[in-house]
Design a protein around this motif. Structure first.
Motif, PDB file in Angstrom:
ATOM      1  N   ASN A 106     -49.899  18.260 -71.927  1.00 56.98           N
ATOM      2  CA  ASN A 106     -50.263  17.422 -70.779  1.00 56.98           C
ATOM      3  C   ASN A 106     -50.142  15.936 -71.104  1.00 56.98           C
ATOM      4  O   ASN A 106     -49.747  15.137 -70.253  1.00 56.98           O
ATOM      5  N   MET A 107     -50.489  15.553 -72.345  1.00 55.56           N
ATOM      6  CA  MET A 107     -50.325  14.150 -72.746  1.00 55.56           C
ATOM      7  C   MET A 107     -48.858  13.734 -72.663  1.00 55.56           C
ATOM      8  O   MET A 107     -48.536  12.652 -72.180  1.00 55.56           O
ATOM      9  N   ILE A 108     -47.986  14.619 -73.142  1.00 56.62           N
ATOM     10  CA  ILE A 108     -46.558  14.317 -73.124  1.00 56.62           C
ATOM     11  C   ILE A 108     -46.050  14.285 -71.692  1.00 56.62           C
ATOM     12  O   ILE A 108     -45.375  13.337 -71.276  1.00 56.62           O
ATOM     13  N   GLU A 109     -46.380  15.312 -70.932  1.00 50.31           N
ATOM     14  CA  GLU A 109     -45.844  15.458 -69.574  1.00 50.31           C
ATOM     15  C   GLU A 109     -46.345  14.394 -68.613  1.00 50.31           C
ATOM     16  O   GLU A 109     -45.584  13.877 -67.802  1.00 50.31           O
ATOM     17  N   ARG A 110     -47.604  14.054 -68.706  1.00 51.01           N
ATOM     18  CA  ARG A 110     -48.210  13.185 -67.689  1.00 51.01           C
ATOM     19  C   ARG A 110     -48.367  11.734 -68.103  1.00 51.01           C
ATOM     20  O   ARG A 110     -48.628  10.887 -67.251  1.00 51.01           O
ATOM     21  N   MET A 111     -48.235  11.449 -69.389  1.00 50.76           N
ATOM     22  CA  MET A 111     -48.435  10.072 -69.813  1.00 50.76           C
ATOM     23  C   MET A 111     -47.273   9.519 -70.625  1.00 50.76           C
ATOM     24  O   MET A 111     -46.676   8.521 -70.245  1.00 50.76           O
ATOM     25  N   LEU A 112     -46.957  10.169 -71.727  1.00 46.12           N
ATOM     26  CA  LEU A 112     -45.986   9.591 -72.649  1.00 46.12           C
ATOM     27  C   LEU A 112     -44.566   9.605 -72.109  1.00 46.12           C
ATOM     28  O   LEU A 112     -43.849   8.602 -72.209  1.00 46.12           O
ATOM     29  N   PHE A 113     -44.124  10.726 -71.552  1.00 47.12           N
ATOM     30  CA  PHE A 113     -42.751  10.776 -71.048  1.00 47.12           C
ATOM     31  C   PHE A 113     -42.539   9.836 -69.859  1.00 47.12           C
ATOM     32  O   PHE A 113     -41.544   9.099 -69.831  1.00 47.12           O
ATOM     33  N   PRO A 114     -43.457   9.815 -68.869  1.00 47.37           N
ATOM     34  CA  PRO A 114     -43.268   8.821 -67.791  1.00 47.37           C
ATOM     35  C   PRO A 114     -43.242   7.384 -68.308  1.00 47.37           C
ATOM     36  O   PRO A 114     -42.438   6.569 -67.846  1.00 47.37           O
ATOM     37  N   LEU A 115     -44.116   7.060 -69.260  1.00 47.03           N
ATOM     38  CA  LEU A 115     -44.090   5.706 -69.817  1.00 47.03           C
ATOM     39  C   LEU A 115     -42.771   5.424 -70.512  1.00 47.03           C
ATOM     40  O   LEU A 115     -42.196   4.341 -70.350  1.00 47.03           O
ATOM     41  N   LEU A 116     -42.281   6.381 -71.285  1.00 49.17           N
ATOM     42  CA  LEU A 116     -41.002   6.225 -71.976  1.00 49.17           C
ATOM     43  C   LEU A 116     -39.896   5.903 -70.969  1.00 49.17           C
ATOM     44  O   LEU A 116     -39.124   4.958 -71.146  1.00 49.17           O
ATOM     45  N   VAL A 117     -39.835   6.680 -69.900  1.00 42.66           N
ATOM     46  CA  VAL A 117     -38.789   6.483 -68.899  1.00 42.66           C
ATOM     47  C   VAL A 117     -38.946   5.145 -68.188  1.00 42.66           C
ATOM     48  O   VAL A 117     -37.990   4.365 -68.090  1.00 42.66           O
ATOM     49  N   PHE A 118     -40.139   4.860 -67.701  1.00 43.22           N
ATOM     50  CA  PHE A 118     -40.324   3.645 -66.915  1.00 43.22           C
ATOM     51  C   PHE A 118     -40.205   2.381 -67.749  1.00 43.22           C
ATOM     52  O   PHE A 118     -39.917   1.310 -67.225  1.00 43.22           O
ATOM     53  N   TRP A 119     -40.426   2.474 -69.055  1.00 44.60           N
ATOM     54  CA  TRP A 119     -40.246   1.305 -69.902  1.00 44.60           C
ATOM     55  C   TRP A 119     -38.806   1.122 -70.348  1.00 44.60           C
ATOM     56  O   TRP A 119     -38.392   0.013 -70.662  1.00 44.60           O
ATOM     57  N   ALA A 120     -38.023   2.179 -70.381  1.00 39.72           N
ATOM     58  CA  ALA A 120     -36.650   2.075 -70.876  1.00 39.72           C
ATOM     59  C   ALA A 120     -35.615   1.885 -69.767  1.00 39.72           C
ATOM     60  O   ALA A 120     -34.562   1.301 -70.014  1.00 39.72           O
ATOM     61  N   VAL A 121     -35.891   2.353 -68.568  1.00 35.68           N
ATOM     62  CA  VAL A 121     -34.887   2.301 -67.491  1.00 35.68           C
ATOM     63  C   VAL A 121     -34.456   0.880 -67.127  1.00 35.68           C
ATOM     64  O   VAL A 121     -33.261   0.631 -66.963  1.00 35.68           O
ATOM     65  N   PRO A 122     -35.361  -0.097 -66.979  1.00 34.47           N
ATOM     66  CA  PRO A 122     -34.882  -1.439 -66.612  1.00 34.47           C
ATOM     67  C   PRO A 122     -33.892  -2.031 -67.617  1.00 34.47           C
ATOM     68  O   PRO A 122     -32.895  -2.636 -67.222  1.00 34.47           O
ATOM     69  N   LEU A 123     -34.146  -1.841 -68.904  1.00 32.20           N
ATOM     70  CA  LEU A 123     -33.219  -2.375 -69.906  1.00 32.20           C
ATOM     71  C   LEU A 123     -31.889  -1.633 -69.862  1.00 32.20           C
ATOM     72  O   LEU A 123     -30.827  -2.243 -69.981  1.00 32.20           O
ATOM     73  N   GLY A 124     -31.949  -0.313 -69.678  1.00 30.81           N
ATOM     74  CA  GLY A 124     -30.711   0.463 -69.544  1.00 30.81           C
ATOM     75  C   GLY A 124     -29.887   0.011 -68.359  1.00 30.81           C
ATOM     76  O   GLY A 124     -28.660  -0.085 -68.428  1.00 30.81           O
ATOM     77  N   VAL A 180     -40.422  -1.325 -78.188  1.00 35.99           N
ATOM     78  CA  VAL A 180     -41.757  -1.057 -78.713  1.00 35.99           C
ATOM     79  C   VAL A 180     -42.457   0.034 -77.897  1.00 35.99           C
ATOM     80  O   VAL A 180     -42.902   1.039 -78.440  1.00 35.99           O
ATOM     81  N   GLY A 181     -42.545  -0.171 -76.592  1.00 39.44           N
ATOM     82  CA  GLY A 181     -43.264   0.778 -75.745  1.00 39.44           C
ATOM     83  C   GLY A 181     -42.624   2.155 -75.707  1.00 39.44           C
ATOM     84  O   GLY A 181     -43.261   3.161 -76.024  1.00 39.44           O
ATOM     85  N   ALA A 182     -41.346   2.207 -75.317  1.00 39.87           N
ATOM     86  CA  ALA A 182     -40.663   3.497 -75.223  1.00 39.87           C
ATOM     87  C   ALA A 182     -40.460   4.112 -76.606  1.00 39.87           C
ATOM     88  O   ALA A 182     -40.565   5.334 -76.758  1.00 39.87           O
ATOM     89  N   GLY A 183     -40.207   3.293 -77.602  1.00 44.99           N
ATOM     90  CA  GLY A 183     -40.052   3.810 -78.957  1.00 44.99           C
ATOM     91  C   GLY A 183     -41.337   4.437 -79.473  1.00 44.99           C
ATOM     92  O   GLY A 183     -41.323   5.508 -80.091  1.00 44.99           O
ATOM     93  N   LEU A 184     -42.457   3.783 -79.210  1.00 48.34           N
ATOM     94  CA  LEU A 184     -43.742   4.342 -79.611  1.00 48.34           C
ATOM     95  C   LEU A 184     -44.022   5.645 -78.865  1.00 48.34           C
ATOM     96  O   LEU A 184     -44.519   6.610 -79.458  1.00 48.34           O
TER      97      LEU A 184
END
Length: 170
Positions: free
Chosen positions: A50-68, A17-21
């Motif tokens: 800036n939204m992508i670089e500073r908010m969305l991409f870090p959230l995508l990574v930090f939400w997906a890495v533990p499951l990976g 949900v989080g990383a997909g969004l």
């Protein structure tokens, strides 16, 4: 075990949900930004990069890495372990996991301090012409590292006990 199923559900929810969004928003902001620039000659989403670089991409990574990490989808270097006897392979796995646990514990400590300071000071960043709070994004970093550390401790315990690593349901 109920605990590991709950952790798996948490990681799955964060990743799907989080990383997909986040991925969907990254795509939409990029497409809208490109269309606006090239078709209309204007920026339709000021600060979109800036939204992508500073908010969305870090959230995508930090939400997906533990499951990976839990699912074992990270690249692995098994050539040496496959050529060792089971006892040596287990000893090396315990040693490597011990080093990883120490490194991630230190990183988690400093990340938690950094995120806590950001939350206490209500740290903001400029996106377009506005200031947005950045501390909610920073609080996701210690969460992701804590989930990874939890998985590493589980794998370390299983390697120490000589059991094959499962998928978190031990």
């Amino acid at each position: 075990m109920v605990f590991w199923k709950a952790i798996d559900r948490l990681e799955g929810g964060l990743a799907s949900v989080g990383a997909g969004l986040c991925l969907f928003l990254i795509m939409m902001i990029t497409v809208i930004g490109v269309l606006g620039r090239y078709l209309l000659g204007m920026d339709l989403i000021p600060g979109g990069y800036n939204m992508i670089e500073r908010m969305l991409f870090p959230l995508l990574v930090f939400w997906a890495v533990p499951l990976g990490h839990r699912q074992g989808t990270f690249p692995r270097f098994d050539i040496l372990a496959d050529r060792m006897s089971p006892g040596w392979a287990r000893a090396v796995a315990v040693l490597v996991l011990t080093v990883e646990i120490v490194i991630f514990a230190v990183l988690l400590w400093y990340l938690w301090q950094f995120a806590w300071d950001a939350a206490q000071s209500a740290r903001q960043m400029q996106i377009g012409t506005r200031l947005w709070p950045v501390w909610p994004v920073m609080l996701m970093m210690p969460l992701a590292f804590a989930l990874m550390l939890l998985e590493m401790v589980r794998l370390w315990w299983e390697a120490l006990a000589g059991r094959p690593a499962g998928n978190g349901e031990s």
